[in-house]
Structures are given as structure tokens and as C-alpha cells.
Write a protein that holds these residues in place. Structure first.
Motif, PDB file in Angstrom:
ATOM      1  N   ILE A 197       3.501   2.171   2.727  1.00 46.58           N
ATOM      2  CA  ILE A 197       3.209   1.978   4.150  1.00 46.58           C
ATOM      3  C   ILE A 197       3.627   0.576   4.565  1.00 46.58           C
ATOM      4  O   ILE A 197       4.201   0.365   5.638  1.00 46.58           O
ATOM      5  CB  ILE A 197       1.709   2.187   4.417  1.00 46.58           C
ATOM      6  N   HIS A 241       5.803  12.855   1.299  1.00 44.09           N
ATOM      7  CA  HIS A 241       5.711  11.587   2.026  1.00 44.09           C
ATOM      8  C   HIS A 241       7.084  10.920   2.031  1.00 44.09           C
ATOM      9  O   HIS A 241       7.804  10.936   1.029  1.00 44.09           O
ATOM     10  CB  HIS A 241       4.683  10.667   1.370  1.00 44.09           C
ATOM     11  N   ARG A 281      -2.643   5.893  -1.083  1.00 47.23           N
ATOM     12  CA  ARG A 281      -3.211   4.780  -0.306  1.00 47.23           C
ATOM     13  C   ARG A 281      -3.687   3.610  -1.164  1.00 47.23           C
ATOM     14  O   ARG A 281      -4.420   2.731  -0.684  1.00 47.23           O
ATOM     15  CB  ARG A 281      -4.373   5.268   0.580  1.00 47.23           C
ATOM     16  N   THR A 301       2.035   5.238   0.363  1.00 46.13           N
ATOM     17  CA  THR A 301       1.885   6.243   1.406  1.00 46.13           C
ATOM     18  C   THR A 301       0.994   7.406   0.974  1.00 46.13           C
ATOM     19  O   THR A 301       0.256   7.958   1.797  1.00 46.13           O
ATOM     20  CB  THR A 301       3.258   6.808   1.802  1.00 46.13           C
ATOM     21  N   GLN A 354       0.843  -1.194   0.000  1.00 48.01           N
ATOM     22  CA  GLN A 354       0.000   0.000   0.000  1.00 48.01           C
ATOM     23  C   GLN A 354       0.877   1.243   0.000  1.00 48.01           C
ATOM     24  O   GLN A 354       1.809   1.378   0.787  1.00 48.01           O
ATOM     25  CB  GLN A 354      -0.921   0.031   1.226  1.00 48.01           C
TER      26      GLN A 354
END
Length: 342
Positions: free
Chosen positions: A302, A297, A261, A258, A256
Motif C-alpha cells: 500500500i 491484489h 496488511r 496490500t 505495509q
């Protein structure tokens, strides 16, 4: 809908531009048919012995694979909502001295559009614009239950560039793209910066990556990846399984991101660039658009998106490619960079 998203409300064309199709040149049409249809799950039409097309929706063509030696993306087709917006874009290009020519009827027919116009793009990728796609009532025959296109367009394209600001300026000048956000990532000790540009409600239609502090490009292909969006999580995961089972190379596992999403994975197409199959990214609709501010980011993901099958040999090949690319300058279109620094 806010004024910022109303096409034709001012001189801006933002919101009236959508990635419509991708043109690929390849000698591996049989592999492409197996990859696109059997692995990814798209509808395939064998248009002729020298071309095939993939459908995702009622558009007659979303991917055109033409026989040829490039093994790369050669053109991006952009759908423009109306004639007035189209004319504004043409004027921007012509007024800056960049030739724009109408495609011939055969080119239009292959791409599934009524008419198209072509002009030069960064990294030698031709940019094509059209207003009327050819649609078909013929039902889709594919393993996926559906794909997300519509107002968000086909998906997005990601490019590694040694001239990232010039490329960003190009899409701002031509399509009034807006900066969504940045990602800073450290890959094998190299600091990479990625700019994400949107031209409609999709979080980004163009991603531009560069290695900070040094002008290198480790890729043979003009694009790093093309993205398509699955309608359901089950569709995305099922295609991941088919890609693996059929022996196509996986580049990055499911993970996933950052910034948008999106859950996705990356696999390698028969031509060598990557295809990202994703699900459920952030949509920047009118409410978000009115207050959106770019941010940075740290890191691409993630969780997940771990490399698959990378070896010392693949790293060495990338290093050799970077040295090869360094011997030639990157194609830009300086008249359309908007005066941003190179």
C-alpha cells in the motif's frame, strides 16, 4: 471454532500444522549471532562451536544455524498438533512412495524437539515434522519485548519458484494448505505472481512467487525470505534502527502490504536471503475462515517497501544468477504435487 478449524474433525490436517523452526547452514556463525541477537533482538544460545540457536518464546529452538557451506535454509520444521494428525501426514507421504525417515537423536536435540521425521521438499529444502517441542523455563534475554508465535507458528517462508503450481500442489497434498490470495506485481518490467498459502490462522505460512511467462529464478538461495512477527510496533521499529546502525544491509524500507496488511521491513541475513520483521498482520480466525474467498491484489505494498541500496551491479548479479539457475532443473517432488500441472 468452526469444524474447518478443528484438527482431526475429518481427513483434513488444516489447522493442526504450524511452522516450528528453520534450519540454516552457514560458515558465518559470528555474523549470525550479531545479526540475530544484537540487530533483530532475538534470544541467542551458543549450542556448540559449530551451531547456535535463536529463541523467540519458550521453545528451545526457533532458528538453528549450523556450520556448513550452503549459506542457505536447508530444512523447515513443522509442528503437528497430535499423533493422529501426524500419522495421517506420514501415510500421505509413504503411500505416494516418498521416503520418510526418522531423524537421529542428535538432530532432534539440536532442533529442540523430542523426535522428528524428514522427507524431501521442493527446491531441495528438507521438510521435517514433529509433535513435541522441547520447551524451557529459562527466561528470554533479548532486546525485543516479545514475538508472536503460538497457534500461528513461527512466521512464514517465501520462495521464488520456476514450478509454482507443483509447489502449491505439494503443500496442498501434504498439509491441506488453503489458498489465501494472490498478488500481481510488476518489478523492473517483469510480471510477478505470488500465491499465499495458509495452514492455520496465520494469513500465510508459505508464499510462492514466479515470473509470469518465463521460467527464471534470479536468486542464489532456496528461499527469498523468512518472516518473524514482532509483538509491538515499537519492537519492529527499534529493530529496524539497530539493523541500520550495526551496518547490516537493508533491502526494503518499512511499508505495509496490500493483502495481509502487515507493517514490515526486509533486511539481508549473513547468508544472503532476507529476513522480514513484521507487525500486526491479518489473522484468519474462525469467523473469517468460514467465509474467506481468495482475491487478487495489485501490487505488494500500500505504501513504503522501497528498495534500499539497489544498483546496476546488483541487477546484473541477479541476471547472471538467473542464467546459472536456468541450466539446471528445479527440484520438485512429483509424487506429492497432487497432480497439478507443472
Amino acid at each position: 471454532m468452526t469444524k474447518a478449524l478443528i484438527p482431526g474433525s475429518d481427513a483434513s490436517v488444516f489447522g493442526a500444522v504450524h511452522l516450528g523452526y528453520v534450519v540454516v547452514q552457514s560458515e558465518r556463525l559470528t555474523d549470525w549471532q550479531r545479526f540475530g541477537s544484537d540487530a533483530i533482538g532475538m534470544h541467542v544460545d551458543r549450542h556448540s562451536p559449530d551451531s547456535l540457536r535463536f529463541r523467540l518464546d519458550d521453545h528451545a529452538c526457533r532458528f538453528l544455524i549450523q556450520r556448513g557451506p550452503a549459506e542457505d535454509v536447508t530444512a523447515l520444521g513443522w509442528q503437528i498438533d497430535d499423533d493422529d494428525t501426524f500419522d495421517r501426514i506420514v501415510a500421505r507421504i509413504a503411500d505416494r512412495g516418498v521416503p520418510i525417515v526418522e531423524g537421529n537423536p542428535d538432530q532432534a536435540a539440536l532442533r529442540g524437539v523430542e523426535r522428528l521425521w524428514r522427507f524431501a521438499g521442493p527446491k531441495g529444502i528438507a521438510q521435517e515434522i514433529f509433535t513435541v517441542p522441547v520447551t524451557t523455563p529459562e527466561p528470554l534475554v533479548m532486546q525485543s519485548s516479545g514475538w508472536v508465535t503460538g497457534e500461528a507458528g513461527l512466521g512464514h517462508v517465501a520462495i521464488v519458484s520456476r514450478e509454482p503450481e507443483a509447489m502449491r500442489g505439494y503443500y496442498e497434498t501434504v498439509f491441506d494448505s488453503r489458498l489465501t490470495d494472490y498478488i500481481d506485481e510488476n518489478i523492473s518490467g517483469l510480471k510477478m505472481k505470488i500465491r499465499f498459502l495458509r495452514v492455520n490462522e496465520r494469513h500465510h505460512s508459505i508464499a510462492i512467487a514466479n515470473i509470469r511467462g518465463v521460467k527464471i529464478d534470479p536468486l542464489r538461495t532456496r528461499v527469498q525470505h523468512i518472516n518473524v512477527q514482532s509483538a509491538t510496533l515499537d519492537d519492529m521499529l527499534a529493530s529496524f534502527g539497530r539493523v541500520t546502525e550495526l551496518g547490516f544491509r537493508m533491502q526494503w524500507s518499512v511499508g505495509q502490504h496490500t493483502n495481509d496488511r502487515e507493517l514490515s521491513y526486509y533486511c539481508v541475513t549473513p547468508s544472503g536471503f532476507e529476513l522480514e520483521v513484521g507487525w500486526n498482520p491479518v489473522v484468519i480466525g474462525p469467523e473469517l475462515e468460514s467465509t474467506w474467498e481468495p482475491s487478487t491484489h495489485k501490487g505488494i505494498s500500500i505504501w513504503g517497501h522501497t528498495t534500499v541500496g539497489e544498483t546496476v551491479l546488483t541487477k546484473f548479479a541477479q541476471f547472471q544468477q538467473a542464467l546459472h539457475n536456468a541450466r539446471t532443473s528445479e527440484t520438485i517432488v512429483p509424487q506429492l504435487t497432487g497432480g497439478l500441472p507443472r
